[in-house]
Each structure stands twice: as C-alpha cells, then as structure tokens.
Design a protein around this motif. Structure first.
Motif, PDB file in Angstrom:
ATOM      1  N   SER A   1       6.638   4.322   1.060  1.00 56.38           N
ATOM      2  CA  SER A   1       6.435   2.961   0.571  1.00 56.38           C
ATOM      3  C   SER A   1       7.762   2.277   0.270  1.00 56.38           C
ATOM      4  O   SER A   1       7.858   1.049   0.327  1.00 56.38           O
ATOM      5  CB  SER A   1       5.565   2.981  -0.690  1.00 56.38           C
ATOM      6  OG  SER A   1       4.268   3.469  -0.395  1.00 56.38           O
TER       7      SER A   1
ATOM      8  N   GLN B   1       5.008   7.788  -1.748  1.00 58.61           N
ATOM      9  CA  GLN B   1       5.949   6.977  -2.520  1.00 58.61           C
ATOM     10  C   GLN B   1       7.237   6.733  -1.746  1.00 58.61           C
ATOM     11  O   GLN B   1       7.721   5.593  -1.663  1.00 58.61           O
ATOM     12  CB  GLN B   1       6.255   7.638  -3.859  1.00 58.61           C
ATOM     13  CG  GLN B   1       7.182   6.799  -4.737  1.00 58.61           C
ATOM     14  CD  GLN B   1       7.480   7.434  -6.071  1.00 58.61           C
ATOM     15  OE1 GLN B   1       7.605   8.644  -6.172  1.00 58.61           O
ATOM     16  NE2 GLN B   1       7.591   6.628  -7.109  1.00 58.61           N
TER      17      GLN B   1
ATOM     18  N   ILE C   1      -0.578   3.833  -9.738  1.00 55.28           N
ATOM     19  CA  ILE C   1      -0.023   3.499  -8.420  1.00 55.28           C
ATOM     20  C   ILE C   1      -0.991   2.730  -7.533  1.00 55.28           C
ATOM     21  O   ILE C   1      -0.631   2.385  -6.409  1.00 55.28           O
ATOM     22  CB  ILE C   1       0.450   4.776  -7.689  1.00 55.28           C
ATOM     23  CG1 ILE C   1      -0.723   5.710  -7.389  1.00 55.28           C
ATOM     24  CG2 ILE C   1       1.531   5.484  -8.482  1.00 55.28           C
ATOM     25  CD1 ILE C   1      -0.324   6.930  -6.544  1.00 55.28           C
TER      26      ILE C   1
ATOM     27  N   ILE D   1       2.906   1.842  -5.991  1.00 57.28           N
ATOM     28  CA  ILE D   1       3.480   3.188  -6.012  1.00 57.28           C
ATOM     29  C   ILE D   1       4.995   3.177  -6.172  1.00 57.28           C
ATOM     30  O   ILE D   1       5.591   4.144  -6.639  1.00 57.28           O
ATOM     31  CB  ILE D   1       3.064   3.944  -4.722  1.00 57.28           C
ATOM     32  CG1 ILE D   1       3.349   5.436  -4.863  1.00 57.28           C
ATOM     33  CG2 ILE D   1       3.747   3.353  -3.495  1.00 57.28           C
ATOM     34  CD1 ILE D   1       2.678   6.285  -3.814  1.00 57.28           C
TER      35      ILE D   1
ATOM     36  N   SER E   1      -4.262   4.459  -2.477  1.00 58.96           N
ATOM     37  CA  SER E   1      -3.459   5.676  -2.408  1.00 58.96           C
ATOM     38  C   SER E   1      -4.127   6.747  -1.556  1.00 58.96           C
ATOM     39  O   SER E   1      -3.563   7.227  -0.571  1.00 58.96           O
ATOM     40  CB  SER E   1      -3.202   6.214  -3.816  1.00 58.96           C
ATOM     41  OG  SER E   1      -2.524   7.456  -3.744  1.00 58.96           O
TER      42      SER E   1
END
Length: 331
Positions: A273, A270, A62, A89, A127
């Motif tokens: 995003s 996630q 990711i 991601i 991340s």
C-alpha cells in the motif's frame, strides 16, 4: 473526537478510549466520518509492539466504512458526503470517529454494482478480501484448476481466500483449522475439505492421491511452513503472509528450493500500500466487485462497540473468532 488508542505496548487491556484531535486531509487525502471499522490480526501486532518504529500513542484500524467528511485540494473523483470503504493501512487510525486516508485507497459504494454492499460489510472487505485477491491473483498467479491449501481457513483472511480461489477458477480448495468446531464453519464458506492442523499432512496426501498441492497460503508460521513445503508439487508456491503462532522464523535452504523446483513468496499488504498503492487499489476494486456480485461472502460474525475493541483483540489472540469482527464507531 473519540478514538481507541494504544498508549503503550501490551495485552488487549492497554487499548484506551480517549479524545484526540480531528485529523485534516493533506492535498491527496480525504477524511472520513467512520461508521464501522474492521478488526484485523495486524492491529493485534501493532498493539503488541511487533511492528517496528510504531509511534505511540497510536490509533489502530486499517479498514473502515463511512462518509467522506473533507477532501484534499488535489483529490479528484471523490466528494464530501459519499459513502465509501477505505484502506487506512498506511497510517492506521480506523478505531476513531474520523480517519485520514490516501485518496487512492478510498472506494465509493455507489459505483456501478456496489450498491448491494451495506456499511458493515464494506468495513470488513478492504483488508481481508483484497489480501485474498492479491495472494491468489498477483502473488501465487494461480492457474485454473490448481489445488490450493489454506491454513487458518476459518479466520478473517482464510474465510476469504478459499472463496476467492474458487471464484478465480481453483480446482480443489483445502483448508486447515485449529479446532473441531471450526471445520463446519470453513466448509460453509466453500472449502472442499477441511482438516485439523495437527493432522492435515496425511489427510492432504490421501485426498490428493499423494500428489500434493500447487499453492499453500500460510498465515500461521513455524512448523506449518516446513510441513507445507513438503506438500508442494514441483513448481508449487508457498505464500508466507503472517506468523499467528508467534513461532521463531524458519530457515530455508535455497538449494533445496532449487532441487525441488518449489518457490516461497511473501505478502505484506501494508508495504504494498505504501510502494504500489495503485496496484493495491486496483485489486481492492476487483475484490469489492466479487463481494458485490455475491461470489465472495464477507461473514461478519460479531459486531462490537468501539469501547469493546479489547474484546475483539482477545477473541483473535485466543483463536476464538471465526470470520470477521467489526467495531461500530459512528452514530
């Protein structure tokens, strides 16, 4: 191209190095020749089948660093040959020689102030440091001087959260870890005090003169959720951001939150995003600036070749890792 795939859900050994087709960018995407890929607990969850509706075979990964290979026709501000970091991601794909990423989540390393970041560190920030920044700034809305407690303080995210909290003006920052040998490591990353998870409640009460803490960040889950809620001051916030213990979900009375004036909040990078990429991108740029200025150290503790991704997963699952593990992908 070479890629490490999840052909079926299971233990770390199911990760398989194989050849797959090189992806092509869509109108608002870029492809990146991957130099390095960060390793995250999220990818362990992908491999174990915890994430619903994950299509197999799947290429995990990711976050990456590398050089832009191709640019979609609607992409602006990015060009072939740029050295970048990126969050992949939404669709994964980072454990491969080429990854396809939404252009919103690509961050040039040559922008003002970012030149000091090398490619290895660039793969390790998107991340974890972005997560840390968003938890402290956007989710908990920390006020300067507040006390912050972070579980799993020596892990990839935990090692960043304490530093970000300090950088943004926290008062006392406390960490918990799962073993004695991780205490000194967490302290080296700016935690004011670090305790073992099995005995942190009494220690935190003593350290805070019985007042408790304003914010708890919990990626562990299980009984840690309940213990952490008890340690919160009125108007305190518990941030649930993982379940590394694999414990059953904890049921929480909303009336109890009402009576105690406490809050429980969740964070999933996630999901954000996908639904709010601009918010994530803005936070990532601010996180990158903290790293570039030296206010947050991205501590890469192990660098492994792509074909040893299974070993990185085992280290994380067996709680042997500290800081960040990165895979070397490109030549």
């Amino acid at each position: 191209m070479r890629a490490m795939i999840i052909p079926q859900f299971g233990d770390a050994e199911v990760l398989t190095l194989t050849n797959v087709e090189v992806p092509l960018p869509g109108p608002f995407e870029v492809t990146i020749d991957v130099a390095y890929a960060g390793v995250n607990y999220a990818e362990v969850l992908f491999r174990k089948g915890v994430v619903e509706d994950l299509p197999l075979p799947f290429v995990p990964g990711i976050e990456v660093s590398g050089t832009i290979r191709e640019v979609g026709e609607q992409v602006k501000g990015l060009h072939v040959g740029q050295q970048v970091a990126a969050l992949s991601i939404v669709g994964g794909g980072g454990y491969a020689e080429v990854v396809k990423v939404p252009s919103d989540l690509v961050f040039p390393l040559a922008e003002a102030g970012n030149q000091a970041i090398n490619m290895i560190s660039a793969a390790a920030f998107p991340s974890n440091v972005t997560t840390a920044y968003m938890i402290i700034s956007n989710v908990s809305r920390m006020i300067q001087g507040e006390t912050v407690l972070v579980h799993a303080a020596a892990g990839g995210v935990g090692s960043a959260i304490g530093q970000v909290a300090k950088s943004l003006g926290a008062g006392l920052v406390i960490g918990t870890v799962g073993s004695e040998e991780k205490i000194a490591y967490a302290k080296s990353l700016g935690y004011d005090a670090v305790f073992l998870r099995g005995e942190f409640e009494d220690q935190v009460k003593k350290l805070t003169d019985g007042q408790g803490v304003d914010i708890v960040v919990d990626p562990v889950g299980g009984s840690m959720r309940e213990s952490s809620l008890q340690l919160l001051k009125p108007l305190g916030r518990l941030i649930a951001m993982g379940n590394a213990s694999d414990a059953e979900d904890v049921k929480q009375s909303l009336n109890e939150l009402w009576f105690s004036s406490k809050a429980v909040l969740g964070f999933n990078l996630q999901l954000l995003s996908m639904v709010a990429p601009q918010l994530v991108a803005d936070s990532a740029r601010k996180a990158l600036a903290l790293v570039a200025r030296g206010e947050v150290k991205v501590d890469v503790t192990d660098l492994l070749p792509l074909h040893n991704a299974w070993e990185a997963h085992k280290q994380i699952e067996e709680r042997r890792s500290t800081g960040k593990i990165v895979l070397k992908v490109g030549s």
